[in-house]
Write an enzyme that holds these catalytic residues in place. Structure first.
Site, PDB file in Angstrom:
ATOM      1  CB  CYS A  55      -0.897   0.004   1.234  1.00 42.27           C
ATOM      2  SG  CYS A  55      -1.915  -1.481   1.404  1.00 42.27           S
ATOM      3  CG  LEU A  79      -1.714  -3.916  -4.494  1.00 42.58           C
ATOM      4  CD1 LEU A  79      -2.481  -3.661  -5.784  1.00 42.58           C
ATOM      5  CD2 LEU A  79      -0.226  -4.071  -4.782  1.00 42.58           C
ATOM      6  N   GLY A 126       2.556  -3.243   3.921  1.00 43.92           N
ATOM      7  CA  GLY A 126       3.454  -4.382   4.042  1.00 43.92           C
ATOM      8  C   GLY A 126       2.746  -5.715   4.075  1.00 43.92           C
TER       9      GLY A 126
END
Length: 607
Positions: free
Chosen positions: A2, A51, A74
């Site tokens: 992200c 994401l 992460g």
């Protein structure tokens, strides 16, 4: 993965900074194209771009629990382990996301929580009760995190560009930044950036920001310990640690593939991944990169003795993967130098960046997650400079042994302290290498080399991989960066690590029964670069434009005649600029990327 950002300020009401916050969020959109989330109050703003990879439907951020709110970038590879421990302490979970695990781990263990994590991450947790902020970054530094602290406004972000939208943060490069660019680039000193107002949170560190004060602490470091294992046990442990790291990183709720170059590292990853997929009745997809007509122009060298293409199909057939070879157009690789510099927010690894950017964009058409073999060379002694005695004990960075080429393209008298700046960076790094009193001269030097490679060469590759993949909205995981492997390898004696007198000898031996012999014992070959003269021609054309622009500050820094001589006599450069891949075409491309960076961000200079 992200993109994250945030602002804390007692000077401005952030509820009135909608345009600023929108620009920050928009600058992170490629890192997180699937969703956008914000928390905005008068004195704090948290921004998240997602994401989605795990628990796609329920992982929205910012995420809150009790007085804490997190924005996280992460992947945690021991999520289940930490989650089970928290459940045993009475915590309940509403999602399958590692974000919730990180948040509740912090609720339980505060800053000590990071010590429990195995993964790649950068995150921020805001305490709504005392208005403090906790920032944290993974041990190896796979995920980036930058910050600024100007005029009572503190800000952080996954990208430097995001911080340039914050009031008071200016695109100024001072003398230190110029030395970073010209004397160390594309590497950089940990904690520093090319911008005066922007710093980096170092790997394995956390920061607490409260009441206008910052405290930075390191929660992990490499420590020298006696190595108790013999060769056989070392092979077994290396095999276990590497296999376990790979298998942990295959978890995904979206399509996953691996990068496969035909070299040892990517072949190990792809073999383990393929076996994992076969157990689930699936076929692994693998990807490699090459360039138009590269077979015609390839020239073997000590650094690149053979072509990857000779080996890729062999290993793909052996493991039973469905392979895809992406062939890049050389003009497109040159054109993408501009996009790569903008993605990185500074001059970078030239076509090593731009080719990866184009490659990742192709992979992203069908996949969201990939595994890649970075960092095995740094920790297992894969590079030539570990094995060439005439280089090993030189008091300099082994991949950039001389500043002569760097000084030659600069105007006489510009950055006269440059050589001293680079040497000082070298000395401060080797001073960090923890040693045992009984270490031989060779073992002591190998510890220094380990830290040099970990803090410099590996960091350059990790920034490259993170930026170019995330600019393509592709998450790339790097199993060899598992901190357990790094820690184990640091204390492994050189005689075991270089088993058989070979680079990465212990790694080869550990997996020799799972790969074709020709792959296991193939000589190390670096990331493929283009040998096509079309690329050099295109770069020269672009550089000609750059050095003719007298209105750009770069013009007054360069020795124009020396740059022209490089363009006209590309073979005249004897020593590489950086590592194995940056020679004349890449030096010219680096000059172009400096120009792009200056023009894109309106960079001002103080020197």
């Amino acid at each position: 993965m992200c993109g994250i950002a945030g602002i804390l300020s007692d000077k401005i009401d952030l509820r009135n900074e909608k345009e600023c916050i929108w620009k920050i969020s928009n600058s992170l959109k490629m890192r997180g194209p699937d969703a956008r989330g914000e928390l905005v109050e008068n004195d704090v703003a948290l921004v998240h771009r997602r994401l989605a990879v795990i628990d796609v439907k329920r992982g929205a951020q910012p995420m809150s629990f009790g007085q804490y709110t997190i924005v996280y970038n992460g992947e945690l590879y021991n999520t289940l382990d930490v989650r089970r421990e928290l459940e045993s302490l009475g915590y309940q979970f509403e999602t399958d996301c590692d974000t919730e695990v990180v948040l509740k781990a912090f609720h339980m263990w505060q800053e000590r929580s990071a010590e429990r994590f195995n993964g790649i991450f950068a995150y921020a947790i805001y305490n709504n009760s005392d208005k403090s902020l906790f920032l944290c970054r993974d041990r190896i530094g796979v995920k980036p995190l930058y910050y600024s602290d100007v005029d009572g406004t503190f800000a952080f972000a996954s990208r430097m560009e995001s911080l340039l939208y914050v009031k008071g943060v200016n695109p100024v490069c001072n003398r230190e930044g110029l030395n970073e660019i010209f004397m160390l680039g594309p590497a950089k000193t940990i904690g520093k950036t090319v911008f005066k107002d922007i710093l980096e949170l170092p790997p394995a560190s956390y920061m607490i920001y409260k009441g206008g004060k910052k405290t930075v602490n390191q929660y992990w470091k490499l420590c020298a310990k006696p190595f108790e294992d013999n060769e056989i046990t070392a092979q077994e442990k290396t095999h276990f640690l590497v296999t376990d790291a790979i298998r942990r990183q295959l978890v995904s709720d979206v399509p996953l593939c691996t990068f496969l170059s035909g070299g040892l590292d990517s072949s190990i990853i792809s073999r383990v991944a393929s076996d994992y997929y076969k157990d689930e009745g699936k076929t692994l997809n693998t990807f490699s990169v090459d360039y138009d007509d590269n077979d015609k122009f390839f020239e073997a060298s000590a650094f690149q003795p053979n072509k990857d293409s000779d080996y890729i199909n062999l290993i793909s057939d052996y493991i039973g993967s469905e392979h895809h070879n992406i062939v890049l157009n050389n003009t497109a690789v040159a054109d993408a130098l501009v996009d790569a510099a903008i993605a990185r927010n500074c001059p970078g690894f030239t076509d090593v960046d731009s080719s990866l950017l184009l490659f990742c964009k192709e992979v992203k058409k069908d996949y969201t997650v990939a595994l890649s073999g970075e960092c095995a060379d740094e920790i297992f002694g894969g590079y030539p400079w570990y094995h060439r005695s005439e280089i090993l004990f030189e008091e300099t960075f082994p991949w950039s042994r001389s500043t002569d080429v760097r000084k030659s393209i600069l105007k006489s008298g510009f950055l006269p302290e440059g050589e001293e700046y680079a040497h000082s960076a070298y000395l401060s790094t080797i001073a960090k290498a923890d040693k045992l009193s009984g270490d031989s001269a060779l073992e002591a030097r190998m510890r220094e080399m380990f830290v040099l490679n970990l803090d410099w060469f590996m960091q350059t590759l990790l920034v490259r991989k993170d930026v170019m993949s995330m600019e393509s909205s592709l998450e790339v995981r790097v199993p060899f960066c598992d901190w357990r492997i790094v820690e184990y390898a640091y204390n492994m004696p050189w005689s075991i690590k270089s088993w058989g007198g070979r680079e990465k000898g212990i790694l080869r031996k550990a997996f020799e029964n799972e790969l074709p012999e020709i792959i296991t014992w193939r000589k190390k070959s670096p990331y493929p670069k283009t040998f096509n003269p079309i690329y050099l021609k295109e770069v020269c054309k672009m550089t000609e434009y750059v050095i003719s622009d007298k209105t750009c500050p770069l013009y007054d820094m360069l020795n124009i005649s020396a740059v022209k001589n490089l363009m006209q006599n590309p073979e005249s450069m004897r020593e590489p600029w950086y590592g194995q891949l940056m020679r004349t075409p890449q030096v010219l491309a680096y000059i172009l990327q400096i120009y792009v960076w200056i023009r894109k961000y309106g960079v001002e200079f103080e020197y």
